[in-house]
Write a protein that holds these residues in place. Structure first.
Motif, short mmCIF file in Angstrom:
data_model
loop_
_atom_site.label_atom_id
_atom_site.label_comp_id
_atom_site.label_asym_id
_atom_site.label_seq_id
_atom_site.Cartn_x
_atom_site.Cartn_y
_atom_site.Cartn_z
N LEU A 6 -9.78 -3.28 -4.64
CA LEU A 6 -11.06 -2.57 -4.13
C LEU A 6 -10.00 -1.89 -2.46
O LEU A 6 -10.56 -0.56 -1.98
CB LEU A 6 -12.05 -2.66 -3.60
CG LEU A 6 -12.74 -3.25 -4.92
CD1 LEU A 6 -14.22 -4.70 -5.35
CD2 LEU A 6 -12.85 -2.38 -6.13
N GLY A 7 -9.68 -3.08 -1.91
CA GLY A 7 -9.33 -2.36 -0.59
C GLY A 7 -8.22 -1.36 -0.95
O GLY A 7 -7.88 -0.88 0.43
N MET A 8 -7.62 -1.47 -1.60
CA MET A 8 -5.72 -0.33 -1.85
C MET A 8 -6.68 0.41 -2.06
O MET A 8 -6.59 1.74 -2.09
CB MET A 8 -5.05 -1.13 -2.93
CG MET A 8 -3.99 -2.54 -2.86
SD MET A 8 -3.34 -2.94 -4.41
CE MET A 8 -2.79 -2.21 -4.33
N ILE A 9 -7.20 0.87 -2.81
CA ILE A 9 -8.63 2.17 -3.15
C ILE A 9 -8.97 2.03 -2.78
O ILE A 9 -8.36 3.21 -1.96
CB ILE A 9 -8.95 1.97 -4.64
CG1 ILE A 9 -8.58 1.11 -6.02
CG2 ILE A 9 -9.31 3.40 -4.71
CD1 ILE A 9 -9.48 0.90 -6.52
N GLY A 10 -9.82 1.97 -1.52
CA GLY A 10 -9.93 2.58 -0.61
C GLY A 10 -9.25 2.81 0.85
O GLY A 10 -8.96 4.15 0.94
N ALA A 11 -8.30 2.19 0.43
CA ALA A 11 -7.57 2.21 1.85
C ALA A 11 -6.46 4.01 1.05
O ALA A 11 -6.06 4.96 1.85
CB ALA A 11 -6.41 1.47 1.90
N THR A 12 -6.09 4.37 0.30
CA THR A 12 -5.31 4.92 -0.57
C THR A 12 -6.20 6.37 -0.25
O THR A 12 -6.13 7.61 -0.34
CB THR A 12 -5.51 5.10 -2.04
OG1 THR A 12 -4.65 4.07 -2.18
CG2 THR A 12 -4.82 6.40 -2.81
N ILE A 13 -7.90 5.87 -0.38
CA ILE A 13 -8.62 7.61 -0.46
C ILE A 13 -8.96 8.27 0.57
O ILE A 13 -9.03 8.87 1.51
CB ILE A 13 -10.10 7.14 -0.71
CG1 ILE A 13 -10.52 7.02 -2.56
CG2 ILE A 13 -11.08 8.02 -0.45
CD1 ILE A 13 -11.47 6.15 -2.76
N LEU B 254 -2.06 -1.21 4.95
CA LEU B 254 -2.12 -2.65 4.99
C LEU B 254 -2.59 -3.32 5.45
O LEU B 254 -3.35 -4.36 5.68
CB LEU B 254 -0.54 -3.31 6.12
CG LEU B 254 0.89 -2.89 4.90
CD1 LEU B 254 2.27 -2.87 6.25
CD2 LEU B 254 0.95 -3.41 3.93
N LEU B 255 -3.39 -3.14 6.43
CA LEU B 255 -4.57 -3.25 7.43
C LEU B 255 -5.90 -3.26 6.24
O LEU B 255 -6.80 -3.60 6.94
CB LEU B 255 -4.98 -2.13 8.30
CG LEU B 255 -6.46 -2.74 9.24
CD1 LEU B 255 -6.05 -4.01 9.93
CD2 LEU B 255 -6.57 -1.47 10.39
#
Length: 292
Positions: free
Chosen positions: A221-228, A265-266
Motif C-alpha cells: 500500500l505504501g508503494m502504491i501511495g508513493a507511486t501516486i 523509499l520513505l
C-alpha cells in the motif's frame, strides 16, 4: 445472508486500504514538494547571488593590453562567474535608453568611463569576500574605481541564510507530522483486525508469523501511495518547468532522481515501521483490553 456479510467485509476492507493509500499519497506528495523546494533552495539562492555585479571603472589613459590582462586575470579567478567589457559609448547608450533621453548631446561630452562588469560565483557573494575582491582590484594602477551595491550584497546574503534556516525547520516539522499521519492511518487499519491478530496468537502462531502478512500488505500500500504521489509531483514539476523555465528544475536531473527515490523509499520505510509497531501493540494486549 453470508454473501451479504462477505460483500460488506470486502467493501470495508477495500475502504480501509483506500484510506491508507490516499493518506500515504497525500502526505508524500506534500513532503515531496517541500523536498523539491529544499533541494532547489541553494540553486535559487545561487542564481540570486550571481546577479550581483561589481563594476570596475578604468582610467582614461588605460592601455588596451592592460584591459586584456585584467580580463584574463578575472577569467582565471575562482570568484568570477563572468566578466564583460563595457565601453563608455555602450554605457552611455544604455543609460540614455534607461532615462529616455540622450544626455551626451545635452552635456556635450560623455562623462562615463570604460568598465568591466564582473559577476561573482555564488560562494563568494558575502560582504567580507566582495569587499576583499573589490580592494584587490582597486590596487591596480589603471583602475579608477570599483563599485558595487554593498547594501544589496549584505541583504541577499542575510536573506538566503534566513530562508534556508526556516525551510529546514519547516521540513523537519512537516516530516514529523507526515510520519504521524501515515502511522495513524495504518494503526486504524490494523485496529480493525485486532481480534484476528489475537485469535492467531491464541492458536499458537508466532509474533513474526502474524506480523509478516500485515507488514507486506502495508508495504505494498505504501508503494502504491508513493507511486501516486510521484506521478503528482512529476506533474507539478512539468507544469512549473514549462511555465517558469528560468527556475531550471530539469537542469540537474540527479536532484529529481534523488527526490523521487527518497519519496518512494520513505513511503516503504514509514509503512514498515508503522505496521511493525502497530501489530506489536495489539500482540502485547490482553484479550480483555481489545475492547477498549
Amino acid at each position: 445472508m453470508a454473501n451479504s456479510f462477505e460483500k460488506y467485509q470486502r467493501r470495508k476492507l477495500i475502504s480501509s486500504y483506500f484510506s491508507v493509500v490516499l493518506s500515504i499519497a497525500l502526505v508524500l506528495f506534500l513532503l515531496g514538494i517541500l523536498g523539491l523546494l529544499v533541494l532547489n533552495t541553494k540553486k535559487m539562492a545561487d542564481r540570486s547571488k550571481e546577479q550581483i555585479t561589481i563594476s570596475v571603472f578604468l582610467k582614461e589613459n588605460t592601455k588596451e593590453i592592460e584591459v586584456e590582462q585584467l580580463q584574463k586575470t578575472l577569467a582565471m579567478s575562482e570568484y568570477t562567474k563572468s566578466s564583460t567589457y563595457v565601453s563608455k559609448e555602450e554605457a552611455a547608450k544604455q543609460h540614455s535608453e534607461e532615462i529616455g533621453e540622450d544626455f551626451v548631446d545635452y552635456l556635450g561630452y560623455n562623462p562615463l568611463k570604460n568598465s568591466i562588469d564582473v559577476k561573482l560565483n555564488a560562494d563568494f557573494v558575502t560582504a567580507e569576500k566582495v569587499e576583499e575582491i573589490a580592494a584587490t582590484l582597486s590596487e591596480k594602477s589603471f583602475v579608477d574605481e570599483v563599485s558595487y551595491d554593498r547594501v544589496l550584497v549584505s541583504m541577499v546574503a542575510k536573506s538566503v541564510e534566513q530562508i534556508g534556516f526556516w525551510i529546514l525547520v519547516a521540513s523537519a516539522i512537516f516530516t514529523f507530522i507526515a510520519v504521524l499521519l501515515i502511522n495513524s492511518s495504518i494503526r486504524l487499519s490494523i485496529y480493525s483486525k485486532r481480534f484476528i491478530i489475537k485469535t492467531m496468537q491464541m492458536v499458537g502462531a508466532t509474533k513474526t508469523f502474524i506480523r509478516k502478512p500485515f507488514i507486506w500488505q502495508n508495504i505494498k500500500l505504501g508503494m502504491i501511495g508513493a507511486t501516486i504521489a510521484l506521478l503528482a509531483i512529476g506533474g507539478v514539476v512539468y507544469y512549473v518547468n514549462t511555465n517558469f523555465e528560468d527556475l531550471g528544475l530539469l537542469e540537474e536531473p540527479y536532484i529529481l532522481i534523488t527526490l523521487f527515490v527518497g519519496v518512494f523509499l520513505l513511503g516503504i520505510l514509514i509503512s514498515f515501521i508503522s505496521t511493525y509497531f502497530a501489530t506489536q501493540r495489539f500482540l502485547n494486549l490482553r484479550t480483555d483490553e481489545l475492547y477498549y
